[in-house]
Design a protein around this motif. Structure first.
Motif, PDB file in Angstrom:
ATOM      1  N   PHE A   5       0.831  -1.202   0.000  1.00 23.31           N
ATOM      2  CA  PHE A   5       0.000   0.000   0.000  1.00 23.31           C
ATOM      3  C   PHE A   5       0.870   1.258   0.000  1.00 23.31           C
ATOM      4  CE2 PHE A   5      -2.056   3.464   2.280  1.00 23.31           C
ATOM      5  CZ  PHE A   5      -3.097   3.709   1.400  1.00 23.31           C
ATOM      6  N   GLN A   6       1.869   1.283   0.874  1.00 21.97           N
ATOM      7  CA  GLN A   6       2.692   2.492   1.012  1.00 21.97           C
ATOM      8  C   GLN A   6       3.495   2.804  -0.252  1.00 21.97           C
ATOM      9  OE1 GLN A   6       4.720   3.488   4.437  1.00 21.97           O
ATOM     10  NE2 GLN A   6       2.838   3.424   5.603  1.00 21.97           N
TER      11      GLN A   6
ATOM     12  N   VAL B   9      -9.881   2.388   2.085  1.00 25.91           N
ATOM     13  CA  VAL B   9      -9.026   1.217   1.957  1.00 25.91           C
ATOM     14  C   VAL B   9      -9.537   0.169   2.931  1.00 25.91           C
ATOM     15  CG1 VAL B   9      -6.696   0.291   2.261  1.00 25.91           C
ATOM     16  CG2 VAL B   9      -7.011   2.583   1.323  1.00 25.91           C
TER      17      VAL B   9
ATOM     18  N   LYS C 199       2.864   1.499  -3.461  1.00 24.28           N
ATOM     19  CA  LYS C 199       2.183   1.337  -4.743  1.00 24.28           C
ATOM     20  C   LYS C 199       0.792   1.956  -4.749  1.00 24.28           C
ATOM     21  CE  LYS C 199       0.961  -2.222  -8.086  1.00 24.28           C
ATOM     22  NZ  LYS C 199       0.968  -3.643  -8.373  1.00 24.28           N
ATOM     23  N   TYR C 200      -0.090   1.487  -3.883  1.00 27.22           N
ATOM     24  CA  TYR C 200      -1.500   1.834  -3.985  1.00 27.22           C
ATOM     25  C   TYR C 200      -1.866   3.190  -3.404  1.00 27.22           C
ATOM     26  CZ  TYR C 200      -1.956  -2.935  -5.504  1.00 27.22           C
ATOM     27  OH  TYR C 200      -1.816  -4.095  -6.198  1.00 27.22           O
ATOM     28  N   ARG C 201      -1.065   3.754  -2.528  1.00 23.93           N
ATOM     29  CA  ARG C 201      -1.423   5.059  -1.956  1.00 23.93           C
ATOM     30  C   ARG C 201      -1.399   6.155  -3.014  1.00 23.93           C
ATOM     31  NH1 ARG C 201       3.008   8.437   0.841  1.00 23.93           N
ATOM     32  NH2 ARG C 201       4.872   7.731  -0.231  1.00 23.93           N
ATOM     33  N   TYR C 202      -0.669   5.946  -4.086  1.00 16.10           N
ATOM     34  CA  TYR C 202      -0.609   6.935  -5.165  1.00 16.10           C
ATOM     35  C   TYR C 202      -1.899   6.991  -5.970  1.00 16.10           C
ATOM     36  CZ  TYR C 202       4.257   7.096  -3.886  1.00 16.10           C
ATOM     37  OH  TYR C 202       5.417   7.245  -3.173  1.00 16.10           O
ATOM     38  N   TYR C 203      -2.765   6.017  -5.773  1.00 18.14           N
ATOM     39  CA  TYR C 203      -4.086   6.037  -6.406  1.00 18.14           C
ATOM     40  C   TYR C 203      -5.010   7.019  -5.689  1.00 18.14           C
ATOM     41  CZ  TYR C 203      -3.060   1.814  -9.117  1.00 18.14           C
ATOM     42  OH  TYR C 203      -2.539   0.905  -9.992  1.00 18.14           O
ATOM     43  N   MET C 204      -4.594   7.509  -4.520  1.00 18.88           N
ATOM     44  CA  MET C 204      -5.367   8.441  -3.698  1.00 18.88           C
ATOM     45  C   MET C 204      -6.759   7.881  -3.378  1.00 18.88           C
ATOM     46  SD  MET C 204      -3.139  10.837  -3.329  1.00 18.88           S
ATOM     47  CE  MET C 204      -4.034  12.213  -2.692  1.00 18.88           C
ATOM     48  N   PRO C 205      -6.827   6.709  -2.740  1.00 20.46           N
ATOM     49  CA  PRO C 205      -8.123   6.092  -2.473  1.00 20.46           C
ATOM     50  C   PRO C 205      -8.928   6.865  -1.431  1.00 20.46           C
ATOM     51  CG  PRO C 205      -6.407   4.901  -1.321  1.00 20.46           C
ATOM     52  CD  PRO C 205      -5.724   5.940  -2.184  1.00 20.46           C
TER      53      PRO C 205
END
Length: 64
Positions: A43-44, A55, A46-52
């Motif tokens: 998450f830290q 989560v 890769k996925y946090r850059y998706y600005m969810p």
């Protein structure tokens, strides 16, 4: 899982779109046999850059 149509993220996406007045996107960021530390790392980095907006982390039974 052989058929992603039967996965939890697919069911969640269908449920939210049927019950909300907005379009949603559910991303399955699961890690097969991943520990909670590995999931957090993914998450830290890769996925946090998706600005969810939301989560949901299900660690399953691997960390028991």
């Amino acid at each position: 899982m052989k058929n992603p149509e039967f996965s939890y993220p697919t069911f969640l996406n269908k449920y939210l779109e049927a019950n909300l007045d907005t379009c949603v996107e559910v991303i399955n960021g699961g890690l097969l046999w991943g520990t909670s530390a590995e999931i957090l790392t993914h998450f830290q980095f890769k996925y946090r850059y998706y600005m969810p907006d939301l989560v949901i982390i299900n660690t399953g039974g691997n960390d028991a």
